[in-house]
Design a protein around this motif. Sequence first.
Motif, PDB file in Angstrom:
ATOM      1  N   ASN A 257      30.118  51.034  32.296  1.00  0.00           N
ATOM      2  CA  ASN A 257      29.574  52.148  33.079  1.00  0.00           C
ATOM      3  C   ASN A 257      30.530  52.572  34.185  1.00  0.00           C
ATOM      4  N   LEU A 258      31.159  51.609  34.807  1.00  0.00           N
ATOM      5  CA  LEU A 258      32.120  51.935  35.857  1.00  0.00           C
ATOM      6  C   LEU A 258      33.324  52.675  35.294  1.00  0.00           C
ATOM      7  N   LEU A 259      33.739  52.314  34.095  1.00  0.00           N
ATOM      8  CA  LEU A 259      34.873  53.001  33.469  1.00  0.00           C
ATOM      9  C   LEU A 259      34.514  54.428  33.067  1.00  0.00           C
ATOM     10  N   GLU A 260      33.285  54.628  32.639  1.00  0.00           N
ATOM     11  CA  GLU A 260      32.884  55.946  32.156  1.00  0.00           C
ATOM     12  C   GLU A 260      32.506  56.901  33.285  1.00  0.00           C
ATOM     13  N   ARG A 261      31.797  56.386  34.300  1.00  0.00           N
ATOM     14  CA  ARG A 261      31.277  57.257  35.343  1.00  0.00           C
ATOM     15  C   ARG A 261      32.023  57.127  36.662  1.00  0.00           C
ATOM     16  N   GLY A 262      32.769  56.080  36.834  1.00  0.00           N
ATOM     17  CA  GLY A 262      33.517  55.885  38.068  1.00  0.00           C
ATOM     18  C   GLY A 262      34.978  56.252  37.900  1.00  0.00           C
ATOM     19  N   CYS A 263      35.760  55.832  38.860  1.00  0.00           N
ATOM     20  CA  CYS A 263      37.207  56.075  38.820  1.00  0.00           C
ATOM     21  C   CYS A 263      37.849  55.017  37.935  1.00  0.00           C
ATOM     22  N   ARG A 264      38.401  55.445  36.809  1.00  0.00           N
ATOM     23  CA  ARG A 264      38.971  54.480  35.858  1.00  0.00           C
ATOM     24  C   ARG A 264      40.162  53.753  36.465  1.00  0.00           C
ATOM     25  N   GLU A 265      40.972  54.451  37.233  1.00  0.00           N
ATOM     26  CA  GLU A 265      42.132  53.809  37.835  1.00  0.00           C
ATOM     27  C   GLU A 265      41.700  52.705  38.800  1.00  0.00           C
ATOM     28  N   ALA A 266      40.642  52.969  39.567  1.00  0.00           N
ATOM     29  CA  ALA A 266      40.159  51.953  40.507  1.00  0.00           C
ATOM     30  C   ALA A 266      39.612  50.734  39.771  1.00  0.00           C
ATOM     31  N   VAL A 267      38.919  50.963  38.661  1.00  0.00           N
ATOM     32  CA  VAL A 267      38.365  49.843  37.893  1.00  0.00           C
ATOM     33  C   VAL A 267      39.481  48.983  37.322  1.00  0.00           C
ATOM     34  N   THR A 268      40.430  49.617  36.657  1.00  0.00           N
ATOM     35  CA  THR A 268      41.520  48.839  36.048  1.00  0.00           C
ATOM     36  C   THR A 268      42.387  48.166  37.109  1.00  0.00           C
ATOM     37  N   ARG A 269      42.508  48.804  38.262  1.00  0.00           N
ATOM     38  CA  ARG A 269      43.296  48.179  39.332  1.00  0.00           C
ATOM     39  C   ARG A 269      42.598  46.918  39.847  1.00  0.00           C
ATOM     40  N   GLN A 270      41.261  46.939  39.940  1.00  0.00           N
ATOM     41  CA  GLN A 270      40.538  45.747  40.371  1.00  0.00           C
ATOM     42  C   GLN A 270      40.562  44.652  39.306  1.00  0.00           C
ATOM     43  N   LEU A 271      40.597  45.056  38.037  1.00  0.00           N
ATOM     44  CA  LEU A 271      40.578  44.065  36.949  1.00  0.00           C
ATOM     45  C   LEU A 271      41.959  43.531  36.608  1.00  0.00           C
ATOM     46  N   SER A 272      42.997  44.070  37.212  1.00  0.00           N
ATOM     47  CA  SER A 272      44.356  43.662  36.851  1.00  0.00           C
ATOM     48  C   SER A 272      44.853  42.463  37.655  1.00  0.00           C
ATOM     49  N   THR A 273      43.975  41.763  38.323  1.00  0.00           N
ATOM     50  CA  THR A 273      44.381  40.549  39.019  1.00  0.00           C
ATOM     51  C   THR A 273      44.442  39.381  38.031  1.00  0.00           C
ATOM     52  N   MET A 274      45.139  38.346  38.423  1.00  0.00           N
ATOM     53  CA  MET A 274      45.286  37.196  37.535  1.00  0.00           C
ATOM     54  C   MET A 274      43.948  36.539  37.245  1.00  0.00           C
TER      55      MET A 274
END
Length: 925
Positions: A257-274
Amino acid sequence: MDSNKVMHRRRPEAPLLRPVTSTKDRKAYRTPTVCLEVNKVLCLLEAPLTATLKERHLFTLKKLLQRSQNGFILKELSAIGRILNICAERAKAHPEYVSVLCDALKICGLPFLKERASDEIAYAYDVKEFLSVMGCLMRVPSVEVRQELCSSLKSFYSHVAPRHLIDGFHPSNPGYRLQVLEQSCVAETMVLSMATLEDQPAIRLQVLHTLQMMSSTSDANCAQILRARGAETVCLTMNQADPSGQALFRSSEVLWNLLERGCREAVTRQLSTMQCILALKEAFLHQLLRGSRQYDLQLRNDLLVITTLIAQIPKSPLIESLFAKQLVVFVTFPELKSHNPLVRNLKLTYNSEDFEMKTLLLNWLVCMSKDLSALQLFREGRVMLALLTLAKAPRNHGDGQSARGGAGRHWSSGQQEALQLQALATLALVGPLLVEDYTSCQGNTCLLLLLEWCAGQDTYFGQGHSFHGAGGRGSKKAQMRYCVRALRSMTALEDELLSQDLCDQGAIGQLLGVLMQMEDGTPEEDQDPIGLEIKSDIQLVLSALCETDLHRKELFGAEGVEMAVHFLKMSPEKFHSGLGHNRLILSTVDCVWSCIVGCYTTEDYFLAREGVFLLLDLLSWSPRCMRGVVLATLLDLCDNPKTLSHVMTWTGSGGRTAPALLLLLWREEEAELGVGRDQHGRISDPTRPLLSCYQAVSDTSFSAGQPSPAVLDLSENLRAKVFSIFCKLGFHDLHGLSTADHVTLSIVKRYLDFKVGEVWGEVIQELALDGVRPVWPDAAALEAMRRIAEDTASRVAEEQSAILERQEQDDLTQEGMVYTEIKSRQKQQELNNEAWDQYVSRTSDYKVLQEVRSQRETTMDLSRSKSKPDSGVRHPSENFVGRVLNLDSAGELTLERVPLRGVAQQAGGPPGGREPEYFSTVSVT
């Protein structure tokens, strides 16, 4: 779904219908006349003197909640929120307040009540603050309170009818609470509360479910969740202990839902941590190796999609976490045998979920290829060999079996076709990065064999259901499209060994055969965008192979020239069809430039097939964006002496010659560049004879490695190419030029001198900007260069004025001749009219006829000589029909011709002939 849209899609309220009840029941449902005021309850709780009266507090609160069991009133929410805050603070020391909070939260799940329609707007701020207070109740260390809070928030997304309708009050609109909920900070508070729920998996699951509902319908809620780093928080908690087994599913749904309705760049940036990538890796491997239900397989694919989105972020730690290395192993399975423990016991069922995972892995491969550090993993995992194995033509497609899936199970024919097409598309992107692996795996041979299969006449019914199979249903067109695209990507590298290997295997002849075979098809294929794309890609491959090698141009030969001539004859109307004909004609010109120009054998055959005429025809109607390529091709062809006669012989529409066409292009180019010219095309400013509006004077100097605007101008417009072609044709004895063409030609002739002067002007400007003062000899030389450039421009302007003056004089002379001819014709017409009037008057009036006859006789008598005739014999001249016989004194008879109309006019006869009674001889002296 946006909350604003919810408000607009509200259903009209139905009229309020109350059941018929007894008087006793109506009194029970009616608000008491002496109602308990909320403010008094608040004072009771906050007053220092009554702060310790716990039993009285609980009694009063329960009575307040019993009165509000049908829902809280909007105007009381502010005070009720303060009451809930007080209860939450006291619940830590006195658990008795927990039941009060739970009852209050149950009532919060009901619609709020309003007295007036304007209450929703008037108390919107109070409602927002109240909802924020509700979210803060998650700090209460009570399982019951947290469960009731989640249940109350979830009830916002379902239409809950009030228990009883109270007189004077109406429930608020269904979308009102959702709209105000978006403006509060409840979503952010729920995310922050997850850090305190590690030992409460049931409550954590309820919070995840609540966040799932909140993020599925509102962009504002998604923004709040991301502001609290909700994507990272959810990802880190997805693998925690969960007896129900739903936490991973709820977490993935929230992330989706966050990827579809939110900012995709912000979601992937938060998920790109180790830490997040390790959590995704653990969840994916668990679902892949241990999941067997369709639910588990779908969840596995969802996690793979999230991983693919993370792979698009530069420098994401997928490689450092070893997740990428493990995914490479799954990419090559089951095409390649491996002893890796991850796939030793992995069994695919080849169902739709496994097929989706395979396609997602190929897609991940493309996204991961942007990180050059992943190429070593691709080499170690033999990715190129797996792609070429998938790209091979099916052997036994008719029975729907393939040897790739092992004994027993295998991919279906539709799945195999879709994987083949996606492998070819992946190869076109990954192949140029793995040239050594491509060569060692004999990639050229594999693609040429596939191209031969695509061009074969055997029956093949493509499914065409996948994205890459669009337009290829029932044929091999989709396979040919991606096969040629892969060849185009590899040949674009200009690797000599790779190109030589292709030519050694007969790729040039094979590509030409495929191209002409497609062109000989049905007329409907000429309107097929995919077919046009294949043709243009084949021409680009041929151009890349033959551009730098003379022997390959000879292999291109007459068959290639016939192909190029055929496509150059394309109708101009197709260029703007939008189907791809413009790309095809552009690739054809590039093919002529790369495969024909430079080899005298192919050039002569191209000239014999009137190729230069076709290029000039194309130049006359092509848009401005294509003229540079066509002019460059013509310029290189002009190195062949036989080309010049073809260029000078060409005549376009309206009788325009090639020099006139080139000069027209020059004028259009200068008009586009904004070069200073007057209305007649003359140089208006001798100091700027070629300077365009884009060559603005800069206040800063250019670096040593940066080309100046005067040098960039040579490659950014057509003037240098037109000048070079005229250098081949010459500047004299050019037929078919108008005065405007001669004016333009005088500028073209001096183009090189003007450009040299422009460069020297930039040198002077650069020295002035850098504060450099040249020595006297250099300064004198620079001044001389500047003065020579201006004098040259002035002389050209004078020459242009002289050309215009000569043309003006010629126009005046021509105009005088035209007027003289008009006057002569007018005089002749007047004489004819006068003769006709005389004829009419004679024929209509006998008296006039008698007068004319008497005048003739008098004139004849007067013309006779009164003197005695000479001794010599003289014979009078006689008038015959149209001729005069005269005998001179020497006795020689001469014959003279006299116009019949002139004789008739002299005799006063009609214009058409003479009257018989007046047809007599007349002496001619």
